[in-house]
Design an enzyme around this catalytic site. Sequence first.
Site, short mmCIF file in Angstrom:
data_model
loop_
_atom_site.label_atom_id
_atom_site.label_comp_id
_atom_site.label_asym_id
_atom_site.label_seq_id
_atom_site.Cartn_x
_atom_site.Cartn_y
_atom_site.Cartn_z
N SER A 83 0.42 -1.47 0.28
CA SER A 83 -0.24 -0.09 -0.24
C SER A 83 0.62 0.97 0.06
O SER A 83 1.71 1.35 -0.94
CB SER A 83 -0.92 -0.39 1.47
OG SER A 83 -1.60 1.00 0.94
N ASP B 256 -10.68 -3.58 -5.10
CA ASP B 256 -9.93 -3.46 -4.32
C ASP B 256 -10.97 -1.77 -3.81
O ASP B 256 -10.75 -1.20 -5.06
CB ASP B 256 -8.83 -2.77 -4.19
CG ASP B 256 -7.48 -2.19 -3.35
OD1 ASP B 256 -8.90 -1.23 -2.33
OD2 ASP B 256 -6.63 -1.86 -3.43
N HIS C 271 -8.27 -4.91 -0.71
CA HIS C 271 -7.11 -3.91 -0.03
C HIS C 271 -6.52 -5.04 0.62
O HIS C 271 -6.51 -5.47 2.01
CB HIS C 271 -7.64 -3.25 -0.02
CG HIS C 271 -6.39 -2.17 -0.04
ND1 HIS C 271 -5.23 -1.21 -0.68
CD2 HIS C 271 -5.75 -1.98 1.30
CE1 HIS C 271 -4.34 -0.14 0.39
NE2 HIS C 271 -4.81 -1.07 1.11
#
Length: 404
Positions: free
Chosen positions: A207, A338, A369
């Site tokens: 991320s 996501d 995610h």
Amino acid sequence: MSSLSSGPVLPAIFDGVKLAAVAAVLYVIVRCLNLTSPTAPPDLTHQDTDLSRYLLKTCPLLTKEYIPPLLWGKSGHLQTLLYGQMGRVSTPTPRGHRKLLPMLDGAVVTFDLFEPLGDHSTGDDITMVICPGICNHSEQNYIRTFVDYSQRQGYRCAVLNHLGALPDLELTAPRMFTIGCTWEFASMVSSIRRLYPQTLLVGVGFSLGGNIVCKYMGENPSNQERVLCCVSVCQGYNALRAQETFLQWDQGRRLYNFLLAGRLKKLILSHRNSLLGRVTDSDLNRLCAATSLMQIDDSVIRKFHGYSSLKEYYETESCVQYMHNVSVPLLLVNSSDDPLVHQSLLNIPQTLAEKSPSVLFVLTRHGGHLGFFEGDVLFPEPLTWMDKVIVEYTDAILKPAAFT
């Protein structure tokens, strides 16, 4: 006569209403859980090169179906929420030791070092330098699961603890981590190079950490020395565009934005006394009223490095400005469902993979995610598709045949 004949009609109407209600509930469940969505292999974008052909031949996870748990795994929201609440199931507890690195501005960087639990199959000394997601550190369950698996495959792991993220460690300078400041990651990498002069490095970012790792690699060619490859999972690539999409309600991004902002706000306020040299009382008042990450970035975060505007902060700290300079093999992984990464942002890695011979862009249909849970019907497996594909890709790159 009319009253007698209407008797059986009412129960029939009620039965019809019940059936309609049940059908409506089932329809909502099927839609929310995305049960009709078929499983499929990831979509791959790459140039036709010796390296890409080799990877597709030796990395079966890239070409076979990713199969999430049947009852809930096709929902990107549930994959994301399960990751957010639990991280992983049956999480191991790898044993490492913490390193402290003083910075020139008085900040103290910390990272946790985990030695391999055996030799790698190639006999090489390899260190994964890992950068977690927003507000995260080495004690997160998804990081612990990945570290334990990597150790068992013969990898040393160094995990950066984002500045200010550890709950039991006070700040020693008036700043915290930002979306793209590479100072702390660079300090950890330099320390690993000093401790293990012969080690090969693998950059891994999750991320927000993916943005930092890719930006670091592209900032200076020397940063790629002795780097075997780089892997980024579930990042958004362009912070300015990503934050704009975070204000939209489709896929519930505005709600996720609110929840993430609350978490970041709480973390900043826990360090308010240490930040007073850089942040004013007025800034803290604006922080307390903030309901989005963009508002927090504008009131506090951008001021850690003296950016004059939010636009300057986002443009300067996004890896999209640097990724084209990365020449080592680069694996970019995202999921189509996501809820945090808008579909428009995926044009960035796709275009890069089309233009660069060293880039492979992998887009799964499901995974959410940082979820990527696998399983049969209900219960997920402890190890995720994400954990396995990073190690499988790195193992393949390590073999000499990859470069012939």
